[in-house]
Structures are given as C-alpha cells and as structure tokens.
Write a protein that holds these residues in place. Structure first.
Motif, PDB file in Angstrom:
ATOM      1  N   GLN A  25       0.846  -1.194   0.000  1.00  0.00           N
ATOM      2  CA  GLN A  25       0.000   0.000   0.000  1.00  0.00           C
ATOM      3  C   GLN A  25       0.885   1.250   0.000  1.00  0.00           C
ATOM      4  N   PRO A  26       0.434   2.326  -0.637  1.00  0.00           N
ATOM      5  CA  PRO A  26       1.236   3.558  -0.696  1.00  0.00           C
ATOM      6  C   PRO A  26       1.667   4.079   0.673  1.00  0.00           C
ATOM      7  N   GLY A  27       0.830   3.926   1.673  1.00  0.00           N
ATOM      8  CA  GLY A  27       1.172   4.411   3.013  1.00  0.00           C
ATOM      9  C   GLY A  27       2.412   3.733   3.585  1.00  0.00           C
ATOM     10  N   ASN A  28       2.574   2.453   3.296  1.00  0.00           N
ATOM     11  CA  ASN A  28       3.764   1.738   3.770  1.00  0.00           C
ATOM     12  C   ASN A  28       5.019   2.256   3.084  1.00  0.00           C
ATOM     13  N   PHE A  29       4.917   2.570   1.801  1.00  0.00           N
ATOM     14  CA  PHE A  29       6.062   3.128   1.084  1.00  0.00           C
ATOM     15  C   PHE A  29       6.385   4.525   1.598  1.00  0.00           C
ATOM     16  N   LEU A  30       5.365   5.265   1.933  1.00  0.00           N
ATOM     17  CA  LEU A  30       5.571   6.600   2.492  1.00  0.00           C
ATOM     18  C   LEU A  30       6.335   6.512   3.816  1.00  0.00           C
ATOM     19  N   LYS A  31       5.949   5.577   4.667  1.00  0.00           N
ATOM     20  CA  LYS A  31       6.642   5.389   5.946  1.00  0.00           C
ATOM     21  C   LYS A  31       8.105   4.993   5.728  1.00  0.00           C
ATOM     22  N   MET A  32       8.327   4.052   4.811  1.00  0.00           N
ATOM     23  CA  MET A  32       9.691   3.603   4.546  1.00  0.00           C
ATOM     24  C   MET A  32      10.536   4.736   3.966  1.00  0.00           C
ATOM     25  N   ALA A  33       9.956   5.506   3.046  1.00  0.00           N
ATOM     26  CA  ALA A  33      10.699   6.618   2.437  1.00  0.00           C
ATOM     27  C   ALA A  33      11.049   7.672   3.486  1.00  0.00           C
ATOM     28  N   ASN A  34      10.118   7.968   4.376  1.00  0.00           N
ATOM     29  CA  ASN A  34      10.403   8.932   5.451  1.00  0.00           C
ATOM     30  C   ASN A  34      11.501   8.420   6.382  1.00  0.00           C
ATOM     31  N   GLU A  35      11.444   7.133   6.702  1.00  0.00           N
ATOM     32  CA  GLU A  35      12.462   6.541   7.570  1.00  0.00           C
ATOM     33  C   GLU A  35      13.844   6.600   6.905  1.00  0.00           C
ATOM     34  N   ILE A  36      13.898   6.269   5.631  1.00  0.00           N
ATOM     35  CA  ILE A  36      15.178   6.295   4.914  1.00  0.00           C
ATOM     36  C   ILE A  36      15.688   7.723   4.797  1.00  0.00           C
ATOM     37  N   THR A  37      14.791   8.674   4.591  1.00  0.00           N
ATOM     38  CA  THR A  37      15.195  10.081   4.522  1.00  0.00           C
ATOM     39  C   THR A  37      15.811  10.526   5.852  1.00  0.00           C
TER      40      THR A  37
END
Length: 113
Positions: A25-37
């Motif tokens: 789901q897009p929300g999971n990718f958003l969380k991962m991208a924020n964490e990596i950032t």
C-alpha cells in the motif's frame, strides 16, 4: 478430507494475497521513504564531508523525496504488485546500506567524548 484440505489451501492462498496487497500500500512506502530520509539525514551529519558515500546519500534523499511525491499520485496505485514488491526490496536494501554507512563511518574526532 480432500475438501477440507482444498478449503484450507484456498484460505491460506487468499490470506497470503491479502497480506501482500497490504504490504504494498502507498502508506507503507511513504513510511519507509520517510524513515530512509531520516537515516540519510543522520548519515550526512556523521559522514566525512568529502566522502563518496555522502554523494550517494544525497542522491538517496532526492529519490526518497520523489518517492514520497509519487505515493500520493494515482499512478503509484497502477503499478503492479510485482513492481511494488521489487521497489520494497530496493528500499530495504537502501536502508541497510545507509545503516551500514552510519556504522562504518569514522569518528569525527580523535578524542573520546
């Protein structure tokens, strides 16, 4: 007995598909991208200013910003589940590489604090 096995297998298959759809789901990718950032930002403070790792980290930060923007668009939902799973694996690898860079970064000073 065969019907019971068939029902159990079918139920497990459906359950796996539902879990896979939830994972991408897009929300999971958003969380991962924020964490990596956030990890990349921490790495920029730790790594030597002239290191090649820092150039890669900056590129990762730009890619994560693009991914965050992409997750809010309908085009992201049109990506196949397979493509999203590949993207997820790529994000996991990026996170691991950043963590490795943080762990192997030399101390900023020679003196113990």
């Amino acid at each position: 007995m065969k019907i019971k096995d068939w029902l159990e297998n079918t139920f497990n298959t459906i359950k796996k598909k539902i879990n896979t759809v939830r994972e991408v789901q897009p929300g999971n990718f958003l969380k991962m991208a924020n964490e990596i950032t956030e990890l990349a930002e921490a790495c920029t403070h730790i790594c030597h200013p002239e290191s090649e790792v820092l150039i890669q980290i900056e590129r990762v930060k730009i890619e994560m910003a693009q991914l965050i923007e992409l997750t809010s668009k309908p085009e992201f939902k049109r990506l196949s589940i397979q493509r999203r799973l590949e993207l997820k694996e790529s994000l996991i690898q990026s996170r691991e590489q950043i963590l490795n860079s943080i762990q192997t970064a030399p101390a900023p000073t020679r003196f113990l604090q």
